[in-house]
Design a protein around this motif. Structure first.
Motif, PDB file in Angstrom:
ATOM      1  N   GLU A 191       0.840  -1.201   0.000  1.00 41.85           N
ATOM      2  CA  GLU A 191       0.000   0.000   0.000  1.00 41.85           C
ATOM      3  C   GLU A 191       0.870   1.243   0.000  1.00 41.85           C
ATOM      4  O   GLU A 191       1.837   1.349   0.767  1.00 41.85           O
ATOM      5  N   GLY A 192       0.546   2.183  -0.870  1.00 43.98           N
ATOM      6  CA  GLY A 192       1.331   3.404  -0.987  1.00 43.98           C
ATOM      7  C   GLY A 192       2.227   3.410  -2.213  1.00 43.98           C
ATOM      8  O   GLY A 192       2.717   4.471  -2.613  1.00 43.98           O
ATOM      9  N   VAL A 193       2.425   2.232  -2.806  1.00 42.70           N
ATOM     10  CA  VAL A 193       3.182   2.159  -4.059  1.00 42.70           C
ATOM     11  C   VAL A 193       2.236   2.455  -5.212  1.00 42.70           C
ATOM     12  O   VAL A 193       1.175   1.835  -5.341  1.00 42.70           O
ATOM     13  N   VAL A 194       2.602   3.414  -6.045  1.00 47.38           N
ATOM     14  CA  VAL A 194       1.750   3.863  -7.143  1.00 47.38           C
ATOM     15  C   VAL A 194       2.059   3.104  -8.425  1.00 47.38           C
ATOM     16  O   VAL A 194       1.158   2.783  -9.199  1.00 47.38           O
ATOM     17  N   ALA A 195       3.339   2.805  -8.675  1.00 47.36           N
ATOM     18  CA  ALA A 195       3.722   2.120  -9.905  1.00 47.36           C
ATOM     19  C   ALA A 195       5.093   1.485  -9.731  1.00 47.36           C
ATOM     20  O   ALA A 195       5.900   1.924  -8.906  1.00 47.36           O
ATOM     21  N   THR A 196       5.333   0.444 -10.505  1.00 50.92           N
ATOM     22  CA  THR A 196       6.661  -0.160 -10.582  1.00 50.92           C
ATOM     23  C   THR A 196       7.047  -0.254 -12.057  1.00 50.92           C
ATOM     24  O   THR A 196       6.200  -0.522 -12.911  1.00 50.92           O
ATOM     25  N   THR A 197       8.332  -0.054 -12.334  1.00 53.09           N
ATOM     26  CA  THR A 197       8.830  -0.104 -13.700  1.00 53.09           C
ATOM     27  C   THR A 197      10.092  -0.950 -13.742  1.00 53.09           C
ATOM     28  O   THR A 197      11.042  -0.689 -13.005  1.00 53.09           O
ATOM     29  N   SER A 198      10.093  -1.960 -14.581  1.00 56.74           N
ATOM     30  CA  SER A 198      11.295  -2.762 -14.783  1.00 56.74           C
ATOM     31  C   SER A 198      12.247  -2.016 -15.706  1.00 56.74           C
ATOM     32  O   SER A 198      11.808  -1.368 -16.668  1.00 56.74           O
ATOM     33  N   GLY A 199      13.540  -2.118 -15.421  1.00 60.63           N
ATOM     34  CA  GLY A 199      14.495  -1.412 -16.264  1.00 60.63           C
ATOM     35  C   GLY A 199      15.926  -1.756 -15.960  1.00 60.63           C
ATOM     36  O   GLY A 199      16.226  -2.771 -15.312  1.00 60.63           O
ATOM     37  N   TYR A 200      16.811  -0.878 -16.412  1.00 62.12           N
ATOM     38  CA  TYR A 200      18.249  -1.117 -16.304  1.00 62.12           C
ATOM     39  C   TYR A 200      18.914   0.120 -15.720  1.00 62.12           C
ATOM     40  O   TYR A 200      18.569   1.250 -16.058  1.00 62.12           O
ATOM     41  N   THR A 201      19.912  -0.093 -14.861  1.00 57.85           N
ATOM     42  CA  THR A 201      20.636   1.033 -14.285  1.00 57.85           C
ATOM     43  C   THR A 201      22.028   0.583 -13.863  1.00 57.85           C
ATOM     44  O   THR A 201      22.310  -0.613 -13.772  1.00 57.85           O
ATOM     45  N   GLY A 202      22.887   1.573 -13.615  1.00 56.64           N
ATOM     46  CA  GLY A 202      24.230   1.274 -13.108  1.00 56.64           C
ATOM     47  C   GLY A 202      25.283   1.041 -14.164  1.00 56.64           C
ATOM     48  O   GLY A 202      26.423   0.729 -13.832  1.00 56.64           O
ATOM     49  N   GLY A 203      24.932   1.200 -15.445  1.00 59.53           N
ATOM     50  CA  GLY A 203      25.882   0.897 -16.508  1.00 59.53           C
ATOM     51  C   GLY A 203      26.413   2.117 -17.233  1.00 59.53           C
ATOM     52  O   GLY A 203      26.204   3.254 -16.819  1.00 59.53           O
ATOM     53  N   THR A 204      27.081   1.863 -18.333  1.00 60.70           N
ATOM     54  CA  THR A 204      27.758   2.929 -19.080  1.00 60.70           C
ATOM     55  C   THR A 204      27.147   3.198 -20.448  1.00 60.70           C
ATOM     56  O   THR A 204      27.560   4.133 -21.126  1.00 60.70           O
ATOM     57  N   VAL A 205      26.178   2.409 -20.868  1.00 62.50           N
ATOM     58  CA  VAL A 205      25.568   2.552 -22.183  1.00 62.50           C
ATOM     59  C   VAL A 205      24.203   3.234 -22.039  1.00 62.50           C
ATOM     60  O   VAL A 205      23.397   2.846 -21.197  1.00 62.50           O
ATOM     61  N   GLU A 206      23.953   4.247 -22.849  1.00 57.93           N
ATOM     62  CA  GLU A 206      22.657   4.923 -22.801  1.00 57.93           C
ATOM     63  C   GLU A 206      21.589   4.075 -23.494  1.00 57.93           C
ATOM     64  O   GLU A 206      21.839   3.479 -24.546  1.00 57.93           O
ATOM     65  N   ASN A 207      20.411   4.042 -22.891  1.00 56.71           N
ATOM     66  CA  ASN A 207      19.267   3.324 -23.460  1.00 56.71           C
ATOM     67  C   ASN A 207      19.625   1.915 -23.925  1.00 56.71           C
ATOM     68  O   ASN A 207      19.408   1.556 -25.094  1.00 56.71           O
ATOM     69  N   PRO A 208      20.147   1.105 -23.024  1.00 54.91           N
ATOM     70  CA  PRO A 208      20.540  -0.250 -23.430  1.00 54.91           C
ATOM     71  C   PRO A 208      19.319  -1.117 -23.712  1.00 54.91           C
ATOM     72  O   PRO A 208      18.231  -0.878 -23.192  1.00 54.91           O
ATOM     73  N   SER A 209      19.513  -2.119 -24.532  1.00 53.48           N
ATOM     74  CA  SER A 209      18.456  -3.089 -24.818  1.00 53.48           C
ATOM     75  C   SER A 209      18.586  -4.265 -23.865  1.00 53.48           C
ATOM     76  O   SER A 209      19.621  -4.469 -23.219  1.00 53.48           O
ATOM     77  N   TYR A 210      17.523  -5.065 -23.801  1.00 51.73           N
ATOM     78  CA  TYR A 210      17.567  -6.270 -22.974  1.00 51.73           C
ATOM     79  C   TYR A 210      18.691  -7.188 -23.428  1.00 51.73           C
ATOM     80  O   TYR A 210      19.400  -7.772 -22.603  1.00 51.73           O
ATOM     81  N   GLU A 211      18.877  -7.326 -24.725  1.00 52.44           N
ATOM     82  CA  GLU A 211      19.915  -8.205 -25.243  1.00 52.44           C
ATOM     83  C   GLU A 211      21.299  -7.733 -24.804  1.00 52.44           C
ATOM     84  O   GLU A 211      22.147  -8.548 -24.434  1.00 52.44           O
ATOM     85  N   GLN A 212      21.519  -6.417 -24.816  1.00 48.19           N
ATOM     86  CA  GLN A 212      22.808  -5.886 -24.378  1.00 48.19           C
ATOM     87  C   GLN A 212      23.054  -6.135 -22.895  1.00 48.19           C
ATOM     88  O   GLN A 212      24.134  -6.571 -22.489  1.00 48.19           O
ATOM     89  N   VAL A 213      22.051  -5.852 -22.080  1.00 48.40           N
ATOM     90  CA  VAL A 213      22.211  -6.011 -20.632  1.00 48.40           C
ATOM     91  C   VAL A 213      22.359  -7.480 -20.258  1.00 48.40           C
ATOM     92  O   VAL A 213      23.220  -7.848 -19.453  1.00 48.40           O
ATOM     93  N   SER A 214      21.532  -8.336 -20.830  1.00 49.16           N
ATOM     94  CA  SER A 214      21.581  -9.755 -20.467  1.00 49.16           C
ATOM     95  C   SER A 214      22.892 -10.406 -20.889  1.00 49.16           C
ATOM     96  O   SER A 214      23.307 -11.408 -20.301  1.00 49.16           O
ATOM     97  N   ALA A 215      23.575  -9.825 -21.879  1.00 47.55           N
ATOM     98  CA  ALA A 215      24.873 -10.348 -22.293  1.00 47.55           C
ATOM     99  C   ALA A 215      25.967  -9.991 -21.287  1.00 47.55           C
ATOM    100  O   ALA A 215      27.045 -10.598 -21.292  1.00 47.55           O
ATOM    101  N   GLY A 216      25.691  -9.016 -20.425  1.00 56.65           N
ATOM    102  CA  GLY A 216      26.617  -8.689 -19.345  1.00 56.65           C
ATOM    103  C   GLY A 216      27.721  -7.728 -19.706  1.00 56.65           C
ATOM    104  O   GLY A 216      28.678  -7.575 -18.938  1.00 56.65           O
ATOM    105  N   GLY A 217      27.619  -7.006 -20.834  1.00 50.50           N
ATOM    106  CA  GLY A 217      28.725  -6.147 -21.235  1.00 50.50           C
ATOM    107  C   GLY A 217      28.522  -4.666 -21.034  1.00 50.50           C
ATOM    108  O   GLY A 217      29.382  -3.864 -21.406  1.00 50.50           O
TER     109      GLY A 217
END
Length: 219
Positions: free
Chosen positions: A67-93
């Motif tokens: 209760e009190g949470v309005v929305a949740t969004t899955s995403g990516y953070t902490g890296g060096t590439v702007e607007n990474p894709s799932y394929e890029q992130v899941s590859a670990g680079g």
């Protein structure tokens, strides 16, 4: 096991087995709509928090249920590439981790409460990833935006250190970085594909390990 989600995603994206995995297609429900920000709600009254706990599919529901949470969004953070894709992130680079950003009303739910939900849904002792998903992109992390959040996060981590004794807490606390929303097909996955979602949680050993760590699974 770390490739299990790629298999499920392939099924999802190709539209195969839609009626055998899930009895009905996904439609917006009152419950799902309640977790979306209202246009009438002043943004100034809301805050955001970002946590990484392995598979972001599995981190949305525990916070949506709070209760009190309005929305949740899955995403990516902490890296060096702007607007990474799932394929890029899941590859670990890219240096990113899969994460979930929570939009919440601090007058209804505290940051401490969010921290409690976070810890109960991760294995804080695993420094190689989370559950069946291994690699830096699946590590559990807390991303703090203010000094107060850092202090609260550090205090909660210290309390865990006392609980687990000599077992080191692997979860890192880092300064928040740009957050990039994941592709649409990742959002609300547990609502859109409940059977696939529950199959993944079981096959990945998530609930089994959470029970081992915490004595019970919050799922």
């Amino acid at each position: 096991m770390a490739r299990l989600r790629q298999v499920l995603l392939g099924i999802c994206l190709l539209g195969m087995m839609a009626w055998t995995w899930d009895a009905l297609p996904y439609y917006a429900t009152a419950d799902s709509l309640s977790n979306q920000p209202s246009a009438a709600m002043a943004e100034d009254n809301l805050a955001t928090a970002t946590f990484a706990g392995g598979c972001f599919w599995c981190m949305e529901k525990p916070f949506d249920d709070l209760e009190g949470v309005v929305a949740t969004t899955s995403g990516y953070t902490g890296g060096t590439v702007e607007n990474p894709s799932y394929e890029q992130v899941s590859a670990g680079g890219t240096g990113h981790v899969e994460a979930v950003q929570i939009t919440y009303d601090p007058t209804q739910v505290s940051y401490d409460a969010l921290l409690s939900v976070f810890w109960q849904n991760v294995d804080p002792l695993d420094n190689r990833g989370q559950f069946c998903d291994k690699g830096s992109q699946y590590q559990a992390k807390i991303f703090v935006q203010t000094e107060q959040e850092r202090q609260l996060a550090e205090a909660s981590k210290q309390a865990l250190a006392s609980r687990f004794g000599r077992q080191p807490i692997a979860t890192a606390i880092e300064t928040a970085q740009p957050f990039y929303a994941a592709e649409d097909y990742h959002q609300d996955y547990y609502l859109k594909h409940p059977v696939r979602y529950n199959f993944y949680r079981t096959a990945c050993g998530r609930d089994k390990r959470l029970t081992e760590v915490w004595g019970t699974s919050p799922h």
